[in-house]
Design a protein around this motif. Structure first.
Motif: not given
Length: 208
Positions: A23-36
Motif C-alpha cells: 500500500i505504501a509504495i503506491d501512496l508514497f509516490d502519489k503524495y510525493n513522500i519520496n525522500t529519506v
C-alpha cells in the motif's frame, strides 16, 4: 526507493508489514513522500500515533474513573454522570465530539445526530470530525460517510495520513529535519515527542 525489509524495521511490532508495504509504495509516490527525510518523518509520526500501524481506530472504551480524568469538561461534579457513558464508546463519542457541546463550535463539523461516533478518530493519523472527512473524501471522490468507512481499512488508514501530510505541507518540516514542528502540527503539542524523535532518527538510519 524503500525495501520491504526497511519498511518492516520501521514498524517492528506489526505482523502484517508486507501488506502495508504494498500500500505504501503506491501512496508514497502519489503524495510525493519520496525522500529519506520525508519517509522517515511520515513513518515516525504515524507509527507513533498508531503503535506501528496496529491501531486504526480511536479507543473510546473508558471506565467511569478514566472518563473523569480524560474528559473533565464533560464529567465531574455538576456534569454528566460518568457511569452512564462508561464502556459505551458510541454514546461517549456522540457526547464529546458533537460541536454543539464544544466551546469552539464548528471546529469538527459534527452537527448531525450520530456524527460524533461516525466521524470519530480513524486511520494511522486518527482523522477526526465531519469537516476533515469531508475534505479528505472530496480529494478522492468519496462522501464524508464513505471516507469514514474507508479510513478504517488499511489502504484508507494510510491514504488519509498521506492526505493530512500533504494538505498540511508537512514535507517542509521533514526537509528541514524539524521533528518538533512536525509533531506540533500533528498533535498540537509535544505529546510523545521523545518516541517520535527516536523513531525518526532510527528511520533515517534504516533508510540510509
Amino acid at each position: 526507493m524503500i525495501t520491504l525489509q526497511q519498511f518492516q524495521q520501521m514498524i517492528p511490532t506489526n505482523k502484517e508489514a508486507a501488506e502495508w508495504y504494498s500500500i505504501a509504495i503506491d501512496l508514497f509516490d502519489k503524495y510525493n513522500i519520496n525522500t529519506v527525510n520525508r519517509i522517515a518523518g511520515f513513518m515516525a509520526q504515524t507509527a507513533h500515533e498508531s503503535q506501528d500501524f496496529r491501531i486504526l481506530e480511536e479507543n473510546l472504551n473508558y471506565s467511569a474513573d478514566r472518563l473523569v480524568a480524560v474528559f473533565p469538561r464533560y464529567f465531574g461534579k455538576g456534569k454528566n454522570n460518568p457511569s452512564d457513558y462508561a464502556r459505551n464508546p458510541q454514546k461517549l463519542a456522540n457526547l464529546v465530539y458533537m460541536d454543539v457541546n464544544r466551546t469552539k463550535s464548528g471546529a469538527l463539523g459534527n452537527i448531525q445526530p450520530g456524527d460524533g461516533w461516525k466521524f470519530r478518530g480513524g486511520g494511522i493519523k486518527q482523522l477526526t470530525g465531519r469537516t476533515n472527512f469531508t475534505r479528505f473524501g472530496e480529494s478522492i471522490g468519496m462522501t464524508a460517510e464513505d471516507a469514514s468507512d474507508y479510513v478504517r481499512t488499511k489502504k484508507g488508514a494510510f491514504e488519509s495520513a498521506c492526505w493530512f501530510w500533504k494538505t498540511n505541507n508537512l514535507e517542509k518540516f521533514a526537509d528541514a529535519d524539524n521533528i518538533d514542528a512536525m509533531s506540533r502540527k500533528i498533535n498540537g503539542g509535544n505529546i510523545g515527542i521523545e518516541d517520535r524523535r527516536i523513531r525518526y532518527n532510527r528511520a533515517k538510519t534504516i533508510l540510509n
